[in-house]
Design an enzyme around this catalytic site. Structure first.
Site, PDB file in Angstrom:
ATOM      1  N   CYS A  47       0.850  -1.237  -0.019  1.00 52.41           N
ATOM      2  CA  CYS A  47       0.201  -0.037   0.149  1.00 52.41           C
ATOM      3  C   CYS A  47       0.778   1.201  -0.119  1.00 52.41           C
ATOM      4  CB  CYS A  47      -1.073   0.025   1.164  1.00 52.41           C
ATOM      5  SG  CYS A  47      -1.960   1.525   1.309  1.00 52.41           S
ATOM      6  N   CYS A  51       0.628   4.678   6.932  1.00 54.42           N
ATOM      7  CA  CYS A  51       0.289   4.530   8.265  1.00 54.42           C
ATOM      8  C   CYS A  51       1.128   3.877   9.228  1.00 54.42           C
ATOM      9  CB  CYS A  51      -1.226   3.688   8.308  1.00 54.42           C
ATOM     10  SG  CYS A  51      -2.283   4.431   6.821  1.00 54.42           S
ATOM     11  N   CYS A  54       0.718   0.042  10.297  1.00 50.72           N
ATOM     12  CA  CYS A  54       0.190  -0.854   9.285  1.00 50.72           C
ATOM     13  C   CYS A  54       1.391  -1.897   8.496  1.00 50.72           C
ATOM     14  CB  CYS A  54      -0.667  -0.312   8.168  1.00 50.72           C
ATOM     15  SG  CYS A  54      -1.478  -1.444   7.151  1.00 50.72           S
ATOM     16  N   CYS A  91     -16.534  -9.002   5.419  1.00 53.85           N
ATOM     17  CA  CYS A  91     -15.965  -7.550   5.221  1.00 53.85           C
ATOM     18  C   CYS A  91     -14.706  -7.862   4.586  1.00 53.85           C
ATOM     19  CB  CYS A  91     -15.344  -7.119   6.483  1.00 53.85           C
ATOM     20  SG  CYS A  91     -14.623  -5.479   6.242  1.00 53.85           S
ATOM     21  N   CYS A 123     -19.641  -5.964   3.437  1.00 54.07           N
ATOM     22  CA  CYS A 123     -18.778  -4.819   3.779  1.00 54.07           C
ATOM     23  C   CYS A 123     -17.738  -4.700   2.932  1.00 54.07           C
ATOM     24  CB  CYS A 123     -18.661  -4.877   5.415  1.00 54.07           C
ATOM     25  SG  CYS A 123     -17.554  -3.330   5.975  1.00 54.07           S
ATOM     26  N   CYS A 183     -19.117   2.268   8.918  1.00 52.81           N
ATOM     27  CA  CYS A 183     -18.612   1.727  10.132  1.00 52.81           C
ATOM     28  C   CYS A 183     -17.237   2.468  10.037  1.00 52.81           C
ATOM     29  CB  CYS A 183     -17.767   0.258   9.747  1.00 52.81           C
ATOM     30  SG  CYS A 183     -17.074  -0.593  10.819  1.00 52.81           S
ATOM     31  N   ARG A 255     -17.604  -2.646  17.662  1.00 52.42           N
ATOM     32  CA  ARG A 255     -16.672  -3.791  17.350  1.00 52.42           C
ATOM     33  C   ARG A 255     -15.607  -3.943  17.802  1.00 52.42           C
ATOM     34  NH1 ARG A 255     -19.167  -5.922  13.144  1.00 52.42           N
ATOM     35  NH2 ARG A 255     -19.533  -3.939  12.315  1.00 52.42           N
TER      36      ARG A 255
END
Ligand code: SAM
Ligand code: DTB
Ligand code: SF4
Length: 317
Positions: A47, A51, A54, A91, A123, A183, A255
């Protein structure tokens, strides 16, 4: 809700805070019920975002292998497994900065159609998207879109520099405008202060309408990321955040997501008591391990919780 009001709730005596949160939880939900979702990483790693938490960011050497977008057969297999485990929502996550129109997005739209045909709530979490893309997902049968604000506005800048907090808010607004359910949530234990947590909660409380689902992750520190040395967040701190959220977002599902493997049974129980009412089932989240479904079923049974049944199962003929 003003920052001052959230601060006052957050700093209450923990027993009083949890007691009130539990009462609100009981008033608004069947408090003996936990909803389960299941996650699948349909495109892992590589990616372009940075972040700091991550393992899928291309900026860090974490050993996570990049994959191509997953084929339909594998996704169907995972979705069927999810259903067997008792998940009502499936998801699909992709390590993308944003959604781009073209064959890959068309493939994701097909995946959404297929998973929906298996009678699961679908999702996706695919990074930033436009309202038009959100509308196409909705048309394909998507139910919810996950896009996290992660933390407070000021702490956010310390953990991600490749996009802004406002970019995140814009995507959430595009999702809402397309008629999808939202969400959103974040991560606890990245080195943020109580004030950051309070501002994070205030942002989650300020969405109008409030998100249908709030996701709370305990940081899973990954080797190779800038946050690899962070200490495990204490369960009581997680409980405080969840109880505050239950009072500020009384109708949102909460969640309890990443980091459950490191929580004790007592820690998880307190999170449920304070208002968390959803978990991810299955031994893998996106890239990190999660308790096995048999361990989770055993824990829920021992605590006396039922798994929420699919909505259509409640319809009597
Ligand atoms: N790329 C998309 C995005 O950022 O929206 C979707 C996938 S991304 C992995 C989904 C969420 O997982 C992030 O927003 C973050 O809150 C959470 N997450 C990622 N790494 C984590 C970690 N090490 N510990 C806890 N939560 C994590
Ligand atoms: C969310 O807030 N937590 C889930 C879901 N949204 C996509 C993801 C957690 C990922 C944890 C790190 C990993 O497994 O790679
Ligand atoms: Fe990419 Fe999402 Fe990971 Fe950030 S959290 S690096 S956007 S996959």
């Amino acid at each position: 809700m003003q920052l001052e009001a959230v601060r006052a709730i957050y700093h209450r005596n923990l027993a009083e805070l949890v007691d009130e949160a539990h009462a609100i939880h009981r008033a608004n939900f069947r408090a003996t019920e936990i909803q389960a979702s299941s996650l699948l990483s349909i495109k892992t790693g590589g990616c372009p975002e940075n972040c700091a938490y991550c393992p899928q960011s291309a900026h860090y050497e974490t050993g996570v292998e990049r994959t191509r977008l997953m084929q339909e057969e594998e996704v169907i297999e995972a979705a069927e497994k999810a259903k067997e485990m008792g998940a009502t929502r499936f998801c699909m996550g992709a390590a993308w900065r944003n959604v781009r129109n073209g064959p890959e997005f068309d493939h994701v739209l097909n995946l959404v159609r297929t998973v929906k045909s298996l009678d699961l709530e679908v999702c996706c979490t695919l990074g930033m998207l436009t309202q038009e893309q959100a509308e196409r997902l909705k048309e394909a049968g998507l139910y919810a879109y996950n896009h996290n604000i992660d933390s407070s506005r000021s702490f956010y800048e310390k953990i991600i520099q490749t996009r802004t907090y406002d970019d995140r808010l814009q995507t959430i607004s595009n999702v809402r405008a397309a008629g999808l359910t939202v969400c959103t949530g974040g991560i606890i234990g990245m080195g943020e202060t109580d004030e950051d947590r309070i501002a994070f909660i205030q942002q989650l409380a300020s969405f109008d309408p409030q998100p249908e689902s709030v996701t709370v992750n305990a940081l899973v520190p990954f080797e190779g990321t800038p946050l690899s040395e962070r200490k495990q967040v204490a369960a009581v701190d997680l409980v405080r955040v969840i109880a505050t959220l239950r009072l500020t977002n009384p109708h949102s599902m909460i969640r309890l997501s990443a980091g459950r493997l490191e929580l004790s049974d007592e820690g998880q129980f307190l999170c449920f008591f304070a208002g968390a009412n959803s978990i991810f089932l299955g031994d893998k989240l996106l890239t990190s391990p999660n308790p096995s479904d048999s361990a989770d079923h055993a824990l829920l049974q021992r605590l006396g919780y039922d798994l929420k049944a699919p909505v259509h199962a409640a319809v009597t003929v």
